[in-house]
Write a protein that holds these residues in place. Structure first.
Motif, PDB file in Angstrom:
ATOM      1  N   TYR A  44       6.262 -11.176  -0.649  1.00 25.70           N
ATOM      2  CA  TYR A  44       4.950 -10.503  -0.646  1.00 25.70           C
ATOM      3  C   TYR A  44       4.982  -9.307   0.307  1.00 25.70           C
ATOM      4  O   TYR A  44       4.550  -8.197  -0.053  1.00 25.70           O
ATOM      5  CB  TYR A  44       3.855 -11.494  -0.261  1.00 25.70           C
ATOM      6  CG  TYR A  44       2.546 -10.834   0.111  1.00 25.70           C
ATOM      7  CD1 TYR A  44       1.864 -10.021  -0.803  1.00 25.70           C
ATOM      8  CD2 TYR A  44       1.993 -11.018   1.375  1.00 25.70           C
ATOM      9  CE1 TYR A  44       0.669  -9.407  -0.452  1.00 25.70           C
ATOM     10  CE2 TYR A  44       0.799 -10.412   1.731  1.00 25.70           C
ATOM     11  CZ  TYR A  44       0.140  -9.593   0.809  1.00 25.70           C
ATOM     12  OH  TYR A  44      -1.038  -8.985   1.169  1.00 25.70           O
ATOM     13  N   GLU A  45       5.523  -9.508   1.494  1.00 22.87           N
ATOM     14  CA  GLU A  45       5.598  -8.391   2.450  1.00 22.87           C
ATOM     15  C   GLU A  45       6.440  -7.239   1.900  1.00 22.87           C
ATOM     16  O   GLU A  45       6.116  -6.065   2.093  1.00 22.87           O
ATOM     17  CB  GLU A  45       6.230  -8.857   3.771  1.00 22.87           C
ATOM     18  CG  GLU A  45       5.267  -9.568   4.686  1.00 22.87           C
ATOM     19  CD  GLU A  45       5.851  -9.793   6.079  1.00 22.87           C
ATOM     20  OE1 GLU A  45       5.076  -9.838   7.040  1.00 22.87           O
ATOM     21  OE2 GLU A  45       7.091  -9.929   6.201  1.00 22.87           O
ATOM     22  N   ALA A  46       7.520  -7.602   1.211  1.00 27.34           N
ATOM     23  CA  ALA A  46       8.437  -6.562   0.732  1.00 27.34           C
ATOM     24  C   ALA A  46       7.884  -5.819  -0.475  1.00 27.34           C
ATOM     25  O   ALA A  46       8.195  -4.639  -0.678  1.00 27.34           O
ATOM     26  CB  ALA A  46       9.790  -7.187   0.377  1.00 27.34           C
ATOM     27  N   MET A 101      10.049  -0.742 -10.804  1.00 29.40           N
ATOM     28  CA  MET A 101       9.830  -1.820  -9.808  1.00 29.40           C
ATOM     29  C   MET A 101       8.859  -1.347  -8.732  1.00 29.40           C
ATOM     30  O   MET A 101       9.169  -0.408  -7.986  1.00 29.40           O
ATOM     31  CB  MET A 101      11.178  -2.152  -9.154  1.00 29.40           C
ATOM     32  CG  MET A 101      11.122  -3.256  -8.117  1.00 29.40           C
ATOM     33  SD  MET A 101      11.156  -4.838  -8.965  1.00 29.40           S
ATOM     34  CE  MET A 101      10.216  -5.820  -7.836  1.00 29.40           C
ATOM     35  N   PRO A 102       7.717  -1.987  -8.656  1.00 30.07           N
ATOM     36  CA  PRO A 102       6.817  -1.606  -7.554  1.00 30.07           C
ATOM     37  C   PRO A 102       7.428  -2.035  -6.216  1.00 30.07           C
ATOM     38  O   PRO A 102       8.079  -3.074  -6.138  1.00 30.07           O
ATOM     39  CB  PRO A 102       5.547  -2.395  -7.856  1.00 30.07           C
ATOM     40  CG  PRO A 102       6.010  -3.573  -8.632  1.00 30.07           C
ATOM     41  CD  PRO A 102       7.243  -3.158  -9.390  1.00 30.07           C
ATOM     42  N   PHE A 103       7.278  -1.262  -5.218  1.00 31.56           N
ATOM     43  CA  PHE A 103       7.846  -1.607  -3.924  1.00 31.56           C
ATOM     44  C   PHE A 103       6.943  -0.990  -2.868  1.00 31.56           C
ATOM     45  O   PHE A 103       7.275   0.000  -2.240  1.00 31.56           O
ATOM     46  CB  PHE A 103       9.278  -1.054  -3.849  1.00 31.56           C
ATOM     47  CG  PHE A 103      10.114  -1.651  -2.740  1.00 31.56           C
ATOM     48  CD1 PHE A 103       9.532  -2.346  -1.689  1.00 31.56           C
ATOM     49  CD2 PHE A 103      11.491  -1.528  -2.751  1.00 31.56           C
ATOM     50  CE1 PHE A 103      10.313  -2.878  -0.677  1.00 31.56           C
ATOM     51  CE2 PHE A 103      12.275  -2.058  -1.745  1.00 31.56           C
ATOM     52  CZ  PHE A 103      11.684  -2.741  -0.702  1.00 31.56           C
ATOM     53  N   SER A 104       5.773  -1.593  -2.711  1.00 36.55           N
ATOM     54  CA  SER A 104       4.802  -1.071  -1.748  1.00 36.55           C
ATOM     55  C   SER A 104       4.612  -2.124  -0.672  1.00 36.55           C
ATOM     56  O   SER A 104       3.711  -2.945  -0.760  1.00 36.55           O
ATOM     57  CB  SER A 104       3.457  -0.821  -2.432  1.00 36.55           C
ATOM     58  OG  SER A 104       3.658  -0.282  -3.720  1.00 36.55           O
ATOM     59  N   PRO A 105       5.510  -2.132   0.252  1.00 37.00           N
ATOM     60  CA  PRO A 105       5.486  -3.246   1.188  1.00 37.00           C
ATOM     61  C   PRO A 105       4.212  -3.309   2.017  1.00 37.00           C
ATOM     62  O   PRO A 105       3.602  -2.294   2.311  1.00 37.00           O
ATOM     63  CB  PRO A 105       6.699  -2.975   2.074  1.00 37.00           C
ATOM     64  CG  PRO A 105       6.992  -1.533   1.917  1.00 37.00           C
ATOM     65  CD  PRO A 105       6.541  -1.155   0.540  1.00 37.00           C
ATOM     66  N   VAL A 106       3.834  -4.541   2.336  1.00 38.08           N
ATOM     67  CA  VAL A 106       2.809  -4.804   3.346  1.00 38.08           C
ATOM     68  C   VAL A 106       3.410  -4.418   4.698  1.00 38.08           C
ATOM     69  O   VAL A 106       4.603  -4.590   4.926  1.00 38.08           O
ATOM     70  CB  VAL A 106       2.452  -6.305   3.338  1.00 38.08           C
ATOM     71  CG1 VAL A 106       1.502  -6.643   4.467  1.00 38.08           C
ATOM     72  CG2 VAL A 106       1.890  -6.697   1.978  1.00 38.08           C
ATOM     73  N   GLU A 107       2.585  -3.922   5.575  1.00 45.11           N
ATOM     74  CA  GLU A 107       3.101  -3.513   6.878  1.00 45.11           C
ATOM     75  C   GLU A 107       3.657  -4.738   7.619  1.00 45.11           C
ATOM     76  O   GLU A 107       2.969  -5.752   7.763  1.00 45.11           O
ATOM     77  CB  GLU A 107       1.983  -2.867   7.694  1.00 45.11           C
ATOM     78  CG  GLU A 107       2.511  -1.988   8.803  1.00 45.11           C
ATOM     79  CD  GLU A 107       1.375  -1.157   9.416  1.00 45.11           C
ATOM     80  OE1 GLU A 107       1.683  -0.225  10.159  1.00 45.11           O
ATOM     81  OE2 GLU A 107       0.195  -1.476   9.154  1.00 45.11           O
TER      82      GLU A 107
END
Lengths: 658, 658
Positions: free
Chosen positions: B202-204, B1-7
């Motif tokens: 999207y942010e998360a 699971m990708p999990f590269s949140p937007v700041e």
């Protein structure tokens, strides 16, 4: 046909000639505009109106046309109300063409009547097996009542008894269907009306069984087990109206004043028109059966209605939902329903209370309803009508807020449910019934409407001629013409709004106070031709305040002069009427109306306007703002009944007092 | 699971500890009372409440139980809101039992998810063939949105991504179903919510396709040919809701803000919750896509809503019918709908506007909504709730007037349509998201809520400790702890209600005016540990007046102190509150609340009461009466949010000014 009328306390229309410019104009409108227009409407010949189909329904039911019933379950009543109004018109002046048309309609109605006397186009055409299966919802007795009233009026006007015979046959059929017998239905109408109609039929025919049938309907009402439930079960729980949920009209028994026997009812409740129609019938029954208990019930409910639930304009029924009363002191101005028909029914109830004994509280309300809400129901052109008569209107908010779904800012041409316009027509055409109450010992003058009236007092004849400029001017002249000397009591109502009435006889002032009983100035003497009574009812501008329990008018004042309640309109005062204030000590002046309002007396006072310039650019709320800037502004008040005759705009009756 | 949140610009809940007694009590209520109670409710274990069946619906859809779906078409969202609140609670403090329960619910939800990602118990159980066939009426995307919000919250709180995976799979399914492709549906939700949820997703996750899906929904909205009509035809004109007539929700497109593309919308319109949810999503999209046009649309509609259609209590949606806005300056007090959820959505919209740039107009409204309507939505015991928040209540009139059908004079235990209580729970549990906005160059303080916050500024750490006695006391202390020196801007909102804010740094007063931008005092400097800002927000009692175009408050005044709007209650002031007047110059004093209101600051002033003794025996209207007798009376005002915690009684916010 037996026709031995019970002595009536109304002066027959033939014996009352209205001579007053104010009212002659309304009589003219009814005769020349409303009744002809209504005839076109009943025949679907008005291009821009919803179809009525009412006459066509009769033609179909008579087998003269093919087609389907169309319209409300009570569509027949529009034809009946038209015929009743025609009867009143013919009582006043011959109109052979109109009479011929009416006679043809009566023949058509006769063809619709079933061999057993039953008469209703909806059930005859659409549900012949369902006759009398849904009293709570389906208006069969209501329609019968209106037809009975038409039959009485037409016979009294023309002497022709064809319609009276039809409605007697119908009433006799009803008397066989309803009653305490095992094979009879123990029911009564969801929409009262037949009660007062049967009492009129009793008066017209002297047939006591019509009074007894009324008594049955009235006394059976609201008893347990409840008839509405019984018939609901019996017909398999079908329902004609589902506006507010399945069979709501069956379930909400207070809507039809059937929640309790009338002896146990304490407040004006439910559908306002039903309420006043019912109690007009009860009052009529109470008088002609000398039933003090029923009179007490009427008085108690009258008190609640007029001292807790009536608007200053003589309108009743404050809520749109169910066209109904709400509760004591709950009288919102802008969402008021206050149906025109309810004020007409209020006048009918009041008149019957008066007939039980002169008491100005009834005539005061009757006058208030007449000069304000009933007249407001019709435009000055006689072609546009209000159902709903709020005391405050802010037109630009109406389309966006469902609170105002029932409110029209201008009068409409006609209605699919056309109860109010023909009701106004029959009321105005029979206004002579309300002006006087004749009694064995004399006459009560309830309304100051210029007219000639001729009454019998015993073997003697009394001719009264009323004149003056009411409701604009304060002097009422009453001239007597009679077989001299005539021992009689002439009782003059002293209106509630008049603080200082004065009276003179043949130029000599009389003392007022000692001769006043229940608000009527009773003059008992030997009258002779040439006697002149001059009643002066000073009409200063009156500031009306609401009872402190009326939260919707706290801090506000209404303006009345004579019987007329006034209002502010945008046409004279600009928009945002809520920003206008009337100083407590502002003097008023009279102003002659112009244009559409010519002949009307307007009022002006020096008032104030809270400045709202640039308001749309200002914040919605301000914190500790400087005191509002006030600008002097002349406030122009017009009679409430004349509002909305100059296009769409704001209106308010209750004005902020400074 | 990708999990590269937007700041994110919200400070994560783990980094904000609320320390404020006022708010800790609410946090405690949510944790100890509301969320546990809600869990019982979702499982139909509350004896005196309407059944929810929401968990059971999931069990049935998962094949664990037999039975029928029960409840609203949006019943799933109650479970989602509960999970979202649980996520927020777990972010603040461990609760293994609660977490275990939540994990089990998440597993259950996973079982309900269809192989293609679809997830909705109503359609899965009841109408599996009708998926996505009725966007206008059936809340599938709304429920998906709430579940997405829960997935984001739960992952951010616990680091567990099971629910996040589920909702990503659901969102991916939605992205396949909807879009411009020929095989895709060109639709969008009748009840917006998924837009703001997808932006959070999207942010998360950093997955741009969720932003693009939001953009599709937003830009497709209101275009022609109209999707609601197309799907209505396609499904054979069936309708789920007929409350106001057949398929009214399809026909009245403004109800769902779908009457026009958003670029053409000029006013706040339709269902108030839908409106603020939609534009919260649009604002979120505007920021993260740097879309100035959408930001302008949001600003224009924000202006209309808050400067034309918002009550002084920060509530919106003035009419019951459709739970909707009406029109500019049409804000009746006693019939106001003003749903608690709408003020929660208003806060969400405001917070997203703030994130696009500090501007106190947004935070002022956010605070107003929070301290007045949102808090009023829940009783002080945490167990009773208001959906509807009128500004004036006259309980004895409610049962008899259908205008008030939606108004409850006291808070209720729970609701069949349980949107508001769980919405309050998730809002209060996530309050940390609203206090601060973190920016690359520093931090904005939007709300003065005692708390410790830790933020990253570049590589550096800034720790803020806010304390004080807000909303009761005027002093806010902000203590800094950081890597010294730290170049940063700390921006403090200056509330609209405060005329004279003062600030000192380490005991030295600073000039306020030169450093204010858009209502925020921006302090840019090198900060060091031990720096102390002391903000004083003097809280004199403020008299609030309505814009002159607000006809419902003409001549009236509302009382505010700090962010709190006050009201009169019958418990302190007796009944018939409309007879109370507040002189324009009456001085106020503070009073410590007692009993249920202990810890609250009440206000008192010398006022007047129009005497109503014996009023029930007086006539309904009086003509030219003597000036009303006025009695001095101490008026006691309580914070609006505390009203109706002492039994049933009258209440009013706007008081007549003398």
């Amino acid at each position: 046909m037996p026709f031995s009328p019970v002595e009536q306390l109304e002066v027959p229309l033939q014996k009352v000639n209205i001579t007053d410019a104010f009212w002659l104009e309304y009589q003219r409108l009814v005769k020349d505009v409303v009744v002809p227009y209504q005839w076109l409407a009943l025949n679907d010949e008005v291009a821009d109106a919803e179809p009525s189909h009412a006459i066509e329904n009769f033609r179909i039911a008579a087998g003269r046309s093919d087609g389907e019933f169309y319209g409300m379950v009570f569509q027949d009543s529009d034809v009946a109300k038209w015929l009743e109004a025609v009867g009143y018109l013919l009582a006043k002046s011959a109109d052979p063409a109109l009479e011929k048309t009416a006679d043809e309609v009566i023949e058509l109605i006769g063809e619709v009547q079933q061999p057993d006397g039953y008469l209703n186009t909806y059930f005859t055409v659409k549900e012949p097996q369902q006759r009398w299966s849904n009293l709570a919802e389906c208006h069969e007795l209501y329609c019968a009542g209106h037809l009975i009233e038409a039959g009485v009026a037409y016979a009294q006007a023309t002497g022709k008894t064809r319609l009276l015979e039809i409605v007697c046959k119908l009433a006799d059929h009803i008397a066989r269907v309803f009653g305490p017998g095992e094979q009879q239905l123990h029911g009564y109408p969801g929409h009262p009306e037949v009660e007062l109609a049967l009492m009129r039929l009793y008066e017209a025919t002297g047939e006591r069984r019509y009074l007894e049938l009324t008594r049955y309907f009235v006394e059976q009402r609201g008893t347990q087990p409840h008839f509405y439930d019984i018939e609901y079960e019996k017909r398999g729980k079908t329902s004609h109206w589902n506006t507010y949920g399945p069979a709501w009209m069956v379930k909400d028994k207070a809507y039809s004043q059937a929640h309790l026997p009338i002896a146990l009812q304490q407040t004006a409740i439910g559908h306002a028109v039903r309420f006043v129609y019912l109690y007009a019938g009860v009052a009529h029954l109470a008088r002609l059966s000398q039933d003090q208990e029923k009179r007490d019930i009427c008085q108690r409910l009258w008190q609640n209605m007029t001292q807790r639930q009536m608007y200053i304009t003589g309108s009743i029924g404050s809520q749109s939902s169910g066209e109904a009363f709400s509760s004591d002191y709950d009288l919102p101005n802008d969402t008021a329903y206050t149906e025109t028909c309810a004020s007409i029914g209020l006048m009918m109830f009041a008149n019957r209370m008066l007939q039980m004994g002169a008491d100005s509280q009834y005539a005061d309300v009757m006058e208030r309803a007449l000069y304000n809400t009933v007249l407001a129901g019709m435009a000055l052109d006689g072609k546009h009508f209000f159902y709903v008569n709020p005391l405050e209107v802010h037109p630009v908010s109406i389309p966006f807020n469902h609170l105002y779904d029932h409110v029209k800012p201008v009068r409409q041409r006609w209605f699919g449910c056309a109860c109010c316009p023909p009701n106004i027509a029959r009321l105005l055409a029979s206004l002579g019934h309300y002006i006087y109450t004749q009694r064995p010992e004399g006459i009560d003058i309830n309304l100051y409407i210029g007219s000639d009236a001729e009454i019998q007092i015993g073997e003697q004849r009394l001719h009264l001629r009323q004149s003056g400029g009411y409701p604009w001017q304060d002097r009422v002249l009453i001239e007597i013409d009679c077989d001299c000397p005539l021992a009689a009591t002439i009782a003059l109502r002293l209106p509630d709004w008049c603080a200082d009435p004065q009276i003179s006889l043949n130029g000599t002032p009389l003392q007022v106070a000692p001769q006043v009983q229940r608000g009527y100035l009773r003059l008992t003497r030997q009258w002779c031709s040439g006697d002149r009574l001059e009643l002066t009812l000073p009409m200063p501008i009156t500031r009306v305040k609401g009872n402190p329990l009326l939260r919707h008018v706290a801090g506000k004042v209404a303006i009345q002069r004579g019987p007329l309640v006034y209002c502010l309109e945008q046409a004279d005062n600009g928009s945002e009427l809520h920003n206008l204030q009337l100083p407590a000590d502002a003097p008023f002046s009279l102003l002659a109306g112009k244009g559409m309002l010519s002949g009307k007396t307007l009022l002006q006072a020096s008032g104030l306007r809270i400045s709202a310039s640039d308001a749309a650019q200002q914040p919605l709320y301000r914190f500790n703002p400087a005191p509002a800037e006030m600008q002097p502004q002349t406030l122009t008040f017009v009679p409430y009944f004349t509002w909305a005759n100059r296009g769409e705009g704001e209106m308010r009756v209750w004005v902020d007092e400074k």
